[in-house]
Design an enzyme around this catalytic site. Structure first.
Site, PDB file in Angstrom:
ATOM      1  N   ASP A   8      -3.371  53.219  58.202  1.00  0.00           N
ATOM      2  CA  ASP A   8      -4.733  53.175  57.988  1.00  0.00           C
ATOM      3  C   ASP A   8      -5.417  53.612  59.259  1.00  0.00           C
ATOM      4  O   ASP A   8      -4.927  53.414  60.502  1.00  0.00           O
ATOM      5  CB  ASP A   8      -5.301  52.213  57.314  1.00  0.00           C
ATOM      6  CG  ASP A   8      -6.803  52.145  56.922  1.00  0.00           C
ATOM      7  OD1 ASP A   8      -7.367  53.061  56.268  1.00  0.00           O
ATOM      8  OD2 ASP A   8      -7.434  51.080  57.276  1.00  0.00           O
ATOM      9  N   ASP A  10      -9.692  53.710  59.433  1.00  0.00           N
ATOM     10  CA  ASP A  10     -10.866  52.727  59.566  1.00  0.00           C
ATOM     11  C   ASP A  10     -10.571  51.265  59.366  1.00  0.00           C
ATOM     12  O   ASP A  10      -9.723  50.907  58.516  1.00  0.00           O
ATOM     13  CB  ASP A  10     -11.921  53.082  58.745  1.00  0.00           C
ATOM     14  CG  ASP A  10     -12.468  54.321  58.943  1.00  0.00           C
ATOM     15  OD1 ASP A  10     -13.193  54.495  60.016  1.00  0.00           O
ATOM     16  OD2 ASP A  10     -12.484  55.167  58.069  1.00  0.00           O
ATOM     17  N   LYS A 152      -2.842  55.949  47.712  1.00  0.00           N
ATOM     18  CA  LYS A 152      -1.940  56.113  48.954  1.00  0.00           C
ATOM     19  C   LYS A 152      -0.519  55.773  49.028  1.00  0.00           C
ATOM     20  O   LYS A 152       0.176  56.722  49.570  1.00  0.00           O
ATOM     21  CB  LYS A 152      -2.630  55.139  50.019  1.00  0.00           C
ATOM     22  CG  LYS A 152      -3.976  55.534  50.726  1.00  0.00           C
ATOM     23  CD  LYS A 152      -4.306  54.437  51.800  1.00  0.00           C
ATOM     24  CE  LYS A 152      -5.628  54.882  52.274  1.00  0.00           C
ATOM     25  NZ  LYS A 152      -5.693  53.727  53.707  1.00  0.00           N
ATOM     26  N   ASP A 175      -6.098  47.203  56.014  1.00  0.00           N
ATOM     27  CA  ASP A 175      -7.020  46.440  56.172  1.00  0.00           C
ATOM     28  C   ASP A 175      -7.800  46.257  54.729  1.00  0.00           C
ATOM     29  O   ASP A 175      -8.906  45.484  54.755  1.00  0.00           O
ATOM     30  CB  ASP A 175      -8.092  46.726  57.319  1.00  0.00           C
ATOM     31  CG  ASP A 175      -9.111  47.768  56.729  1.00  0.00           C
ATOM     32  OD1 ASP A 175      -8.576  49.033  56.403  1.00  0.00           O
ATOM     33  OD2 ASP A 175     -10.349  47.702  56.977  1.00  0.00           O
ATOM     34  N   ASP A 179      -5.201  50.054  50.617  1.00  0.00           N
ATOM     35  CA  ASP A 179      -3.741  50.059  51.342  1.00  0.00           C
ATOM     36  C   ASP A 179      -2.745  49.107  50.534  1.00  0.00           C
ATOM     37  O   ASP A 179      -1.646  49.356  50.886  1.00  0.00           O
ATOM     38  CB  ASP A 179      -3.824  49.244  52.796  1.00  0.00           C
ATOM     39  CG  ASP A 179      -4.779  50.134  53.840  1.00  0.00           C
ATOM     40  OD1 ASP A 179      -4.660  51.550  53.786  1.00  0.00           O
ATOM     41  OD2 ASP A 179      -5.641  49.482  54.257  1.00  0.00           O
TER      42      ASP A 179
END
Length: 227
Positions: A8, A10, A152, A175, A179
């Site tokens: 990831d 951000d 994802k 995070d 995810d």
């Protein structure tokens, strides 16, 4: 050999202030395995990051709505219903929240992202009227209105297949709730300490360190394991 990575951006490769941590440019250019940037950002952002790292532009963007590998782009999400939800939200007085220009959505192809300052209750009410054709995902950086059919994790499986690498060979770091699907398909997953509850509950390991501190710790451990 070090394992392939699904990272990831951000909250994972950034500082607490949202900037790309400079250690990204130290640790990732020479990683001797595929690195997939799997993000909620629109397509150009992870492509640009890979480009400036000198790595193959292998990315999952828009929470799985876009997969890009070996120069081939797969558009996996349909933007029609998310855009209709955003239009109805605005018609009922809601604000997307990014101001003039809206570069957050300018290049977004499969979903709509709204500022966290947007009226979440109204947004979810409008989305619920779409009868399951959209979901609202809170990544901690934006509210994403997207098709529930894309994720994802599913996009990573597609990318892994193109790379001829088993998804289970990947190590993932993230995070946020977006995810969780990635964590579900890889062989080893880590949530940084700043992760939300969904990511923490889904990851194999919750790190003591936050943001890039946590990711750097994982990369260091993986290199030591390889030695």
């Amino acid at each position: 050999m070090v394992p392939p990575l699904a990272l990831d951006i951000d909250g994972t490769l950034t500082t607490p202030s949202g900037r790309i941590d400079p250690r990204v440019f130290e640790l990732l250019p020479g990683w001797d395995a595929p690195v997939v940037f799997a993000t909620g950002k629109s397509f150009p952002y992870p492509v640009a990051l890979a480009h400036f790292l000198g790595r193959p532009e292998t990315v999952v963007a828009e929470n799985g709505g876009i997969a890009y590998v070996d120069g081939e782009t797969a558009v996996l999400g349909d933007p029609a219903v998310p855009r209709a939800v955003a239009e109805e939200f605005e018609a009922r007085g809601g604000e997307i929240g990014w101001g003039p220009g809206d570069t957050v959505n300018r290049w977004r192809e499969t979903e709509v992202a709204l500022s966290l300052d947007a009226d979440e209750a109204l947004l979810r009410e409008v989305a619920a009227a779409a009868d399951g054709d959209v979901v609202v995902v809170d990544t901690g950086y934006a509210y994403h209105v997207k098709s529930p059919a894309v994720s994802k994790g599913a996009a990573l499986e597609r990318v892994a297949d193109a790379l001829d690498v088993a998804p289970e060979a990947f190590v993932a770091v993230g995070d946020s709730e977006n995810d969780a699907s990635t964590f579900g398909v890889v062989g080893e997953s880590y949530a940084v300490a700043n992760a939300d509850a969904t990511a923490r509950d889904t990851a194999d390991v919750v790190l003591d360190e936050s943001y890039m501190d946590g990711t750097a710790r994982v990369l260091a451990d993986l290199r030591e394991r390889d030695e």
